[in-house]
Design a protein around this motif. Structure first.
Motif, PDB file in Angstrom:
ATOM      1  N   TYR A 186       0.634  -0.897  -0.160  1.00 29.85           N
ATOM      2  CA  TYR A 186      -0.042  -0.614  -0.079  1.00 29.85           C
ATOM      3  C   TYR A 186       1.058   1.157   0.151  1.00 29.85           C
ATOM      4  CZ  TYR A 186      -3.585   3.784   1.725  1.00 29.85           C
ATOM      5  OH  TYR A 186      -4.116   4.798   1.502  1.00 29.85           O
ATOM      6  N   PRO A 220      -3.718   1.178   7.515  1.00 29.97           N
ATOM      7  CA  PRO A 220      -4.342   0.884   6.420  1.00 29.97           C
ATOM      8  C   PRO A 220      -3.938  -0.833   7.292  1.00 29.97           C
ATOM      9  CG  PRO A 220      -2.143   1.272   6.033  1.00 29.97           C
ATOM     10  CD  PRO A 220      -2.580   2.225   6.728  1.00 29.97           C
ATOM     11  N   PHE A 222      -4.314  -4.122   6.998  1.00 29.22           N
ATOM     12  CA  PHE A 222      -4.193  -5.669   6.148  1.00 29.22           C
ATOM     13  C   PHE A 222      -3.786  -7.112   7.846  1.00 29.22           C
ATOM     14  CE2 PHE A 222      -3.171  -2.230   2.628  1.00 29.22           C
ATOM     15  CZ  PHE A 222      -4.351  -1.429   2.732  1.00 29.22           C
ATOM     16  N   ASN A 247     -12.338  -3.232   3.635  1.00 34.27           N
ATOM     17  CA  ASN A 247     -11.787  -3.648   2.131  1.00 34.27           C
ATOM     18  C   ASN A 247     -12.476  -5.242   1.549  1.00 34.27           C
ATOM     19  OD1 ASN A 247      -9.391  -2.682   2.597  1.00 34.27           O
ATOM     20  ND2 ASN A 247      -7.976  -3.971   1.878  1.00 34.27           N
ATOM     21  N   LYS A 250     -16.806  -2.636   1.111  1.00 35.99           N
ATOM     22  CA  LYS A 250     -16.219  -0.932   0.529  1.00 35.99           C
ATOM     23  C   LYS A 250     -17.346  -0.036   1.188  1.00 35.99           C
ATOM     24  CE  LYS A 250     -13.057  -2.585  -1.784  1.00 35.99           C
ATOM     25  NZ  LYS A 250     -11.446  -2.835  -1.765  1.00 35.99           N
ATOM     26  N   TRP A 264     -10.530  -6.786   6.935  1.00 32.39           N
ATOM     27  CA  TRP A 264      -9.318  -5.591   6.704  1.00 32.39           C
ATOM     28  C   TRP A 264      -9.864  -4.201   5.984  1.00 32.39           C
ATOM     29  CZ3 TRP A 264      -5.608  -7.840   2.590  1.00 32.39           C
ATOM     30  CH2 TRP A 264      -4.435  -9.141   3.365  1.00 32.39           C
TER      31      TRP A 264
END
Length: 269
Positions: A186, A220, A222, A247, A250, A264
């Motif tokens: 990312y 972020p 993840f 993720n 959305k 995530w």
């Protein structure tokens, strides 16, 4: 609504977190033992004491509780809950064991799967974050002691304001304990877009607070988290217009799911 008229549930969560914070620091300042739970995560006397204290405040509200340290209620029963508390008595137990101060008490109230109130207390530095999402209010109070009243907390409250970033520098929140390959990817993607990236490291739910108070642009995540790791932080971010986006869907992260493991997600404007 102003900070002078916060709800009874938010007052309860603030008081519970302060009392839990004091008990946590009593253990922190002692020679404590570390157990390992079935899921291989660490557990200390601080987790247990803080959980008991928080339960003593929340049970009288008659709103059901999801806590990392409580026995989890079966989803067949939970799915009928409109409201629930979501609690992590000590978020960042690994940080607690390392004695770096970056651990928190997380208490959130969710309605219809959405966080509506959130409190994050950082007992090592006596700093508390609290938010009312409906009224778009989020505050930070720096305290002199754990045993202060909610009125004193409100009197010291400073409004949280996220960054309005028009520069090419992007401050990305990364974890002290684990930076996944996906997070590194990312960051590389941002650099490919011509951004200068600076990593800001923090433990526990303090990562959400960094974005909410304008000390970072994006977080972020993840890597795995549970609902109690994120609900209070999401409330604080949502109250100042920061989204916490799954993720997978959305859409915003949802709570009291059948599986309490989060997908995530990304924390950003």
């Amino acid at each position: 609504m102003s900070k002078n008229s916060i709800s009874d549930n938010l007052k309860t969560a603030i008081q519970a977190s302060l009392n839990a914070g004091k008990a946590i620091m009593d253990v922190y300042d002692s020679d404590f033992a570390v157990e390992v739970k079935d899921d291989k995560s660490p557990l200390t006397e601080a987790d247990k004491r803080a959980n008991d204290i928080i339960n003593s405040f929340l049970i009288p509200t008659e709103i059901p509780i999801i806590s990392e340290e409580n026995k989890q209620t079966e989803y067949n029963e939970r799915k009928h809950w409109n409201q629930c508390w979501i609690v992590d008595p000590v978020d960042g137990t690994k940080e607690f064991i390392k004695r770096n101060g970056e651990f928190t008490v997380n208490i959130a109230l969710a309605e219809g799967g959405i966080p509506k109130l959130g409190v994050i207390y950082v007992p090592a530095i006596k700093t508390i974050y609290f938010a009312d999402v409906e009224n778009k209010l989020a505050f930070k109070s720096e305290l002199n002691a754990h045993n202060v009243s909610v009125e004193e907390v409100k009197g010291l409250a400073q409004k949280l304001t996220p960054k309005n970033n028009n520069s090419s520098l992007v401050e990305v929140v990364g974890s002290r304990s684990h930076m996944s390959q996906e997070t590194l990817d990312y960051v590389d993607d941002l650099k490919q877009k011509g951004k200068e990236v600076q990593i800001v490291s923090k433990g526990s739910s303090l990562k959400f607070c960094l974005v909410a108070e304008g000390k970072a642009d994006v977080y972020p995540r993840f890597a795995p988290t549970m609902e109690w790791d994120t609900a209070a932080g999401q409330a604080i971010c949502n109250a100042v217009g920061i989204k916490v986006t799954s993720n997978e869907t959305k859409d915003i992260l949802k709570y009291n799911k059948e599986n309490l493991l989060n997908p995530w997600f990304l924390v950003s404007k």
